[in-house]
Design a protein around this motif. Sequence first.
Motif, PDB file in Angstrom:
ATOM      1  N   ALA A  88       0.869  -1.338   0.125  1.00 26.68           N
ATOM      2  CA  ALA A  88      -0.052  -0.056   0.041  1.00 26.68           C
ATOM      3  C   ALA A  88       0.960   1.063   0.069  1.00 26.68           C
ATOM      4  CB  ALA A  88      -0.655   0.060   1.198  1.00 26.68           C
ATOM      5  N   PRO A  89       0.539   2.102  -0.922  1.00 23.69           N
ATOM      6  CA  PRO A  89       1.182   3.536  -0.728  1.00 23.69           C
ATOM      7  C   PRO A  89       1.124   4.084   0.581  1.00 23.69           C
ATOM      8  CG  PRO A  89      -0.177   3.479  -2.748  1.00 23.69           C
ATOM      9  CD  PRO A  89      -0.597   2.142  -1.734  1.00 23.69           C
ATOM     10  N   GLY A  90       2.456   4.337   0.975  1.00 21.45           N
ATOM     11  CA  GLY A  90       2.580   4.971   2.417  1.00 21.45           C
ATOM     12  C   GLY A  90       3.508   4.140   3.165  1.00 21.45           C
ATOM     13  N   MET A  91       3.387   2.631   2.930  1.00 16.80           N
ATOM     14  CA  MET A  91       4.371   2.007   3.905  1.00 16.80           C
ATOM     15  C   MET A  91       5.856   2.396   3.901  1.00 16.80           C
ATOM     16  SD  MET A  91       3.131  -1.941   2.718  1.00 16.80           S
ATOM     17  CE  MET A  91       1.669  -2.794   3.505  1.00 16.80           C
TER      18      MET A  91
ATOM     19  N   VAL B  32      10.307   8.806   1.773  1.00 17.08           N
ATOM     20  CA  VAL B  32       8.889   9.575   2.087  1.00 17.08           C
ATOM     21  C   VAL B  32       7.947   9.356   0.795  1.00 17.08           C
ATOM     22  CG1 VAL B  32       9.626  11.986   1.500  1.00 17.08           C
ATOM     23  CG2 VAL B  32       8.112  11.565   3.328  1.00 17.08           C
ATOM     24  N   ALA B  33       8.681   9.539  -0.130  1.00 15.04           N
ATOM     25  CA  ALA B  33       7.846   9.756  -1.358  1.00 15.04           C
ATOM     26  C   ALA B  33       7.506   8.353  -2.223  1.00 15.04           C
ATOM     27  CB  ALA B  33       8.135  10.845  -2.297  1.00 15.04           C
ATOM     28  N   GLU B  34       8.499   7.235  -1.826  1.00 16.39           N
ATOM     29  CA  GLU B  34       8.343   5.980  -2.572  1.00 16.39           C
ATOM     30  C   GLU B  34       7.070   5.277  -2.478  1.00 16.39           C
ATOM     31  OE1 GLU B  34      10.900   5.181  -4.312  1.00 16.39           O
ATOM     32  OE2 GLU B  34      12.055   6.995  -4.326  1.00 16.39           O
ATOM     33  N   GLY B  35       6.640   4.891  -3.639  1.00 15.33           N
ATOM     34  CA  GLY B  35       5.476   3.746  -3.335  1.00 15.33           C
ATOM     35  C   GLY B  35       5.985   2.530  -3.133  1.00 15.33           C
ATOM     36  N   GLY B  36       5.079   1.505  -3.012  1.00 17.41           N
ATOM     37  CA  GLY B  36       5.551   0.194  -2.973  1.00 17.41           C
ATOM     38  C   GLY B  36       5.997   0.155  -1.535  1.00 17.41           C
ATOM     39  N   THR B  37       6.852  -0.878  -1.133  1.00 14.34           N
ATOM     40  CA  THR B  37       7.690  -1.008   0.146  1.00 14.34           C
ATOM     41  C   THR B  37       8.916  -1.744  -0.116  1.00 14.34           C
ATOM     42  OG1 THR B  37       7.888  -2.478   2.030  1.00 14.34           O
ATOM     43  CG2 THR B  37       5.841  -3.305   0.443  1.00 14.34           C
ATOM     44  N   GLU B  38      10.028  -1.081   0.517  1.00 11.11           N
ATOM     45  CA  GLU B  38      11.368  -1.476   0.258  1.00 11.11           C
ATOM     46  C   GLU B  38      11.734  -2.643   1.107  1.00 11.11           C
ATOM     47  OE1 GLU B  38      13.879   0.161  -1.765  1.00 11.11           O
ATOM     48  OE2 GLU B  38      12.118   1.401  -2.587  1.00 11.11           O
ATOM     49  N   ILE B  39      11.035  -2.715   2.184  1.00 11.32           N
ATOM     50  CA  ILE B  39      11.447  -3.687   2.977  1.00 11.32           C
ATOM     51  C   ILE B  39      10.481  -5.195   2.765  1.00 11.32           C
ATOM     52  CG2 ILE B  39      12.429  -2.410   5.091  1.00 11.32           C
ATOM     53  CD1 ILE B  39       9.969  -3.005   6.475  1.00 11.32           C
ATOM     54  N   GLY B  40       9.730  -4.749   1.771  1.00 10.08           N
ATOM     55  CA  GLY B  40       8.864  -6.111   1.091  1.00 10.08           C
ATOM     56  C   GLY B  40       7.818  -6.426   2.145  1.00 10.08           C
ATOM     57  N   THR B  41       6.595  -6.905   1.488  1.00 14.58           N
ATOM     58  CA  THR B  41       5.512  -7.396   2.212  1.00 14.58           C
ATOM     59  C   THR B  41       5.085  -8.628   1.416  1.00 14.58           C
ATOM     60  OG1 THR B  41       3.482  -6.685   3.143  1.00 14.58           O
ATOM     61  CG2 THR B  41       3.658  -5.907   1.013  1.00 14.58           C
TER      62      THR B  41
ATOM     63  N   GLU C  40     -11.025   4.797  10.680  1.00 15.00           N
ATOM     64  CA  GLU C  40     -12.011   5.064   9.808  1.00 15.00           C
ATOM     65  C   GLU C  40     -11.197   5.378   8.250  1.00 15.00           C
ATOM     66  OE1 GLU C  40     -13.977   8.780  11.082  1.00 15.00           O
ATOM     67  OE2 GLU C  40     -15.212   7.566  12.443  1.00 15.00           O
ATOM     68  N   LEU C  41     -10.143   5.242   8.243  1.00 16.93           N
ATOM     69  CA  LEU C  41      -9.159   5.473   7.084  1.00 16.93           C
ATOM     70  C   LEU C  41      -8.063   4.755   7.550  1.00 16.93           C
ATOM     71  CD1 LEU C  41      -9.849   9.386   6.338  1.00 16.93           C
ATOM     72  CD2 LEU C  41     -10.761   7.558   5.108  1.00 16.93           C
ATOM     73  N   SER C  42      -7.509   4.210   6.337  1.00 16.46           N
ATOM     74  CA  SER C  42      -6.446   3.291   6.251  1.00 16.46           C
ATOM     75  C   SER C  42      -5.289   4.230   5.408  1.00 16.46           C
ATOM     76  CB  SER C  42      -6.494   2.105   5.692  1.00 16.46           C
ATOM     77  OG  SER C  42      -7.337   1.360   6.269  1.00 16.46           O
ATOM     78  N   ILE C  43      -4.074   4.069   5.660  1.00 22.65           N
ATOM     79  CA  ILE C  43      -2.888   4.684   4.981  1.00 22.65           C
ATOM     80  C   ILE C  43      -3.093   3.904   3.635  1.00 22.65           C
ATOM     81  CG2 ILE C  43      -0.526   5.225   4.494  1.00 22.65           C
ATOM     82  CD1 ILE C  43      -0.752   4.995   8.097  1.00 22.65           C
ATOM     83  N   GLY C  44      -2.923   4.676   2.564  1.00 24.96           N
ATOM     84  CA  GLY C  44      -2.778   4.013   0.995  1.00 24.96           C
ATOM     85  C   GLY C  44      -4.299   4.097   0.465  1.00 24.96           C
ATOM     86  N   THR C  45      -5.333   4.278   1.191  1.00 27.70           N
ATOM     87  CA  THR C  45      -6.637   4.313   0.626  1.00 27.70           C
ATOM     88  C   THR C  45      -6.730   5.711  -0.383  1.00 27.70           C
ATOM     89  OG1 THR C  45      -7.542   3.348   2.270  1.00 27.70           O
ATOM     90  CG2 THR C  45      -8.932   4.291   1.095  1.00 27.70           C
ATOM     91  N   ASP C  46      -6.231   6.876   0.206  1.00 27.55           N
ATOM     92  CA  ASP C  46      -6.309   8.003  -0.427  1.00 27.55           C
ATOM     93  C   ASP C  46      -5.912   7.879  -1.913  1.00 27.55           C
ATOM     94  OD1 ASP C  46      -7.151  10.920  -0.320  1.00 27.55           O
ATOM     95  OD2 ASP C  46      -5.187  11.256  -0.416  1.00 27.55           O
TER      96      ASP C  46
ATOM     97  N   PHE D 146      -1.920  13.215   1.852  1.00 29.30           N
ATOM     98  CA  PHE D 146      -2.878  12.812   2.938  1.00 29.30           C
ATOM     99  C   PHE D 146      -2.156  11.121   3.415  1.00 29.30           C
ATOM    100  CE2 PHE D 146      -6.023  10.321   4.964  1.00 29.30           C
ATOM    101  CZ  PHE D 146      -6.725  11.276   6.201  1.00 29.30           C
ATOM    102  N   ASP D 147      -1.738  10.585   2.678  1.00 34.84           N
ATOM    103  CA  ASP D 147      -1.197   9.395   3.145  1.00 34.84           C
ATOM    104  C   ASP D 147       0.058   9.353   3.854  1.00 34.84           C
ATOM    105  OD1 ASP D 147      -3.538   7.621   2.716  1.00 34.84           O
ATOM    106  OD2 ASP D 147      -2.968   7.114   0.368  1.00 34.84           O
ATOM    107  N   ARG D 148       0.973  10.151   3.040  1.00 33.42           N
ATOM    108  CA  ARG D 148       2.356  10.430   3.677  1.00 33.42           C
ATOM    109  C   ARG D 148       1.976  11.211   5.139  1.00 33.42           C
ATOM    110  NH1 ARG D 148       5.806  13.049  -1.243  1.00 33.42           N
ATOM    111  NH2 ARG D 148       4.658  11.958  -2.907  1.00 33.42           N
ATOM    112  N   ILE D 149       1.109  11.915   5.374  1.00 32.53           N
ATOM    113  CA  ILE D 149       1.257  12.822   6.660  1.00 32.53           C
ATOM    114  C   ILE D 149       0.547  11.746   7.690  1.00 32.53           C
ATOM    115  CG2 ILE D 149      -0.295  14.639   7.790  1.00 32.53           C
ATOM    116  CD1 ILE D 149      -0.099  16.077   4.891  1.00 32.53           C
ATOM    117  N   GLN D 150      -0.460  11.043   7.245  1.00 37.71           N
ATOM    118  CA  GLN D 150      -1.018  10.125   8.089  1.00 37.71           C
ATOM    119  C   GLN D 150      -0.036   9.075   8.767  1.00 37.71           C
ATOM    120  OE1 GLN D 150      -3.648  10.109   9.904  1.00 37.71           O
ATOM    121  NE2 GLN D 150      -4.003  11.967   8.699  1.00 37.71           N
ATOM    122  N   ALA D 151       0.726   8.648   7.776  1.00 35.87           N
ATOM    123  CA  ALA D 151       1.795   7.536   7.982  1.00 35.87           C
ATOM    124  C   ALA D 151       2.549   8.275   8.947  1.00 35.87           C
ATOM    125  CB  ALA D 151       2.446   7.344   6.695  1.00 35.87           C
ATOM    126  N   SER D 152       3.140   9.435   8.696  1.00 35.30           N
ATOM    127  CA  SER D 152       4.086  10.068   9.640  1.00 35.30           C
ATOM    128  C   SER D 152       3.518  10.523  10.961  1.00 35.30           C
ATOM    129  CB  SER D 152       4.485  11.496   8.983  1.00 35.30           C
ATOM    130  OG  SER D 152       4.903  11.330   7.886  1.00 35.30           O
TER     131      SER D 152
END
Length: 748
Positions: free
Chosen positions: A402-405, A450-459, A528-534, A661-667
Motif C-alpha cells: 500500500a502506498p505509504g508503507m 518518504v515519497a516512494e510507493g510500494g515497500t522497500e522492506i517487502g510485504t 475510519e481511514l487506512s493509509i494508502g486508501t487516499d 494525505f497518506d504520507r502525513i497520516q503515515a508520519s
Amino acid sequence: MTKRIAVLTSGGDAPGMNAAVRAVVRTAIWNGAEIFAVYEGYTGLIEGGNYIKRFKWDNVGGILHKGGTVIGSARCLEFKERPGRLTAAENLVQNGIDALVVCGGDGSLTGANILRTEWSGLLHELAENGRITWEQRVAHEKLTIAGLAGSIDNDLCGTDMTIGADTALHRIVDAIDAISSTAASHQRAFVVEVMGRRCGYLALMSAIASGADWALIPESPPNLDDWEAKMCDVLRQGRERGRRDSIVVVAEGAQDRHGQPITSDYVRRVLEERLGEDTRVTILGHVQRGGSPTVFDRNLSTLTGAEAVQAILDPTNDGEAFLVGITANRITRIPLEQALNDTKCVYDAINSQQYNEAMNLRGGSFNQAFRILRTLVRAAPHKRDPSKKQMRFALLNAGAPAPGMNTAVRATVRLGVDKGHRIFAINHGFKGLLKGDIEEFDWMSANGWVAEGGTEIGTNRYKPTTADLYQIARNLEQHNIDGLLVIGGWSGYEAALTLYNHRKEFRAFNIPITCMPTSIDNDLPGSELSIGTDTALNNIVEALDKIRQSAGASNRAFVVEVMGRTCGYLALMSALASGAERVYLPEEGVTLDDLQADVAMLKHSFRIGKRLGLMVRNECATEVYDTNFMVRLFEEEGGDLFDVRQAILGHLQQGGTPSPFDRIQASRQALRCVEFLEEQAGKKRPKSACVGLINSAAKFTHFKEMEDEMDWDFDRPKEQWWLTLRPIAWMLAQPAPDVEIADATINK
Ligand code: ADP
C-alpha cells in the motif's frame, strides 16, 4: 411558494468549487426547490439580469472533475459598500430568492454575513424607494445563508479542511518531489515558496509530506534571533550525513519573531552566503490553485454542498447563517459568525506577534504536525538520555503493498531513534520474521523513502501457522525485541492477533504489538481511514475521468471494476467523486431486479440525451453476475441506443507515489505507535492495540476489542461509517428528474 435558492462562488477560486455547485444544484432540485446560479460572484449579484440564471439538473453535468469554477468568481469592491449590497438585495428579491449558498474564503463569507445582517434594512429602503413592492418585502423577510469554505489555504476556523486545500497540497508535493530529484542530481539547495498568507497549513504539511529539510510558517516563526544559523547548521549537517538535496519550504506569509517578513529570496541569500550552496528559488504561484480537484476535494465539496441545501431547507432554520464544513471526518454546520470570529482571532494573534496564541488557536493536530516536522527534518537524532532505558523495537510490513508503507517505515525509524531506541526492520513480512531476516536501521537507513510507493522492506499476505510460532518466538528473543509494529492490512492484523493470542505459551510474544492500518481497501478495524486508501482513490478516479471522456465520445456505457475485496469503500467513494451512474457494493450485493432497473435507467438516460454511462463495481460485489455478464447484459439490452465496454483497473490502484494525505497520516501514526510501544514495553502485562483515526483523532483499540470489531465472515469491520454516504451518491447519480422524455432529444 417554492423556495428559491441562489449559489455563487467568490474570491480566490479553489478546485472543488464546481463539485460544490453541482451538489447544491442537484440537492435543491431533488428537494423541490428552484435553484439559480449567480455568475462572477458578487459582481453578478449586483449586475443581475443574465448574471442570475435558473439552473436545471443537467446544467451541472460534466463539471465535477473541472478545476476552477465554471460559474466564475470575482473580487468585487462595490459589494463592500452598502449601495452595492442594496442593489444585490434588490436583484435577489426581484428573482424571488431569499437563500444564498456562498462558496468562498473568509472575505466572501464575511460579505455574505453582512448582507444577511443588513437584509431587513436594505429591503425596507428598497420598498420605500419603490424598487421592490411592500409585498415582496414581507415575502422575503429574512435571508438565509449557507457558507462553504472555498479556499486553498485551509485558513478558515470551523472546518478541519477547506475546499481546495487538499488539491493545492497535491500540486505542491508533486512539485517538491520533482524539484527534489533535480536538486539531488546537482546537490543543490532549493527554496520553495508556497501560498498561505496567514496560514502555514500548506507549508507545514507539504514539508512533512515531501521530506523537506526546513519550513517557515506565519504562526510559528523560528524562536531564535539568529534562526538563520540554526537552519544552516541543520542543512550543513544533513549534507555531511549524505543528504543530496536541501529543500526549504517558505509560506508566503512567513515572518520572524518581530513580525518582519521572511521572503524566499532572503532565505536564498542566507543559504548562498552562509553555506556557499548553489541555491535556487521556485515560487509555485497559481499552479497551486489550478487543475482537477482531488478525490478528497470533490467529495468534501459534494457532501458540504448537499448539506448546505439541507441547512437552508431545514424548517427550523429561521434566517440563520451557517458554515458547512467537516470536523472529525463528519459534515457539520456551525454558526457562520463564530467561524469568522475565530478565524479573525488567529489573524489578530499573528499580526500582534502573539505566536503561542496563534498556534494554540490552530489546534492540537496542527501543533503535533509541527513537532513531528521538527524531528523529521533533523540531520541526526537528539543525544540519547542515558538515564532512559533503551528499547529494541521491530517493524514489518504485512498484507498487500500500500502506498505509504515506506513513509511509515521512515517516520518510525526516525521518531524511534530520536527517542533513543533501536529500530529493527524485518524484511518480507511475517515470512521474514520466520526466517530471521532482520536488520537494524539507523537515522539514514530510510532516507529518501518518504515519497516512494510500494515497500522497500517487502510485504506479503503470509500468516504464521501454529507450527511457525516456535521459530518466530526464537527470532524475536534472539534480537531481544521489546515491541513489534505491524504496518499493514488485514492479514497483518490477523498475524499480529495470532502472536498475541499465543503470548501465554511463548514469552517472546508477551511484548506490546501495535498495528498501523495500511491498506488501500480501507477494510480495517479501529480506523475510519487506512493509509494508502487516499492514493488508491485518486488513482482510480484519474482513470475514471479518462474512461468517462472516452465513453462520451461514442454513446457508450462502461462497467469499471475496482479493488477493495469485500469492502466497498473504494467503489463508493470513487463513484461519488467521478459522478458514476451506478455503484455496486459487496455490502449490498446485486440482484437481478437491480440489474433490470439499471438497464431501464441506462435506456432512459441515453434516450433523454445522455452520451455516457459509468457503472463502478467492486471486485467482490457479486459472485454470480460478474463484470463480463453485466457488460453482455447491458450491451444486449442497450440495442442501438448505446454500446458497452468493460475496464478492470487492477494493480494500478495499488501503485504510485503516496498522496500527501497518506504520507502525513503515515508520519503521524508512526509517532503514536512509537509512543505506544515505549509506554507498554517492559510491562509485566503489556497491551497490544491497533492505532487508527476515529473521528479524525488518533485512537488505540486494544486487540480484544479489535477482534470483536472484525467481521470474520467478510474480512471487514462490522460497522462501516461511510455507508451513511450511500444515499447522497445515489441521489446525485440519478438521471435528470426535471427533464421530460417528451422534451428531450430522443437519440434513436
Ligand atoms: P476570499 O473570499 O477568497 O477571502 P476576498 O477577501 O477577496 O476573497 O473576498 C472576495 C469578495 O468578497 C470581495 O471582493 C468582496 O466582494 C466580498 N467581501 C470581502 N470582504 C467583504 C466585506 N468585509 N464586506 C463585504 N464584502 C466583502
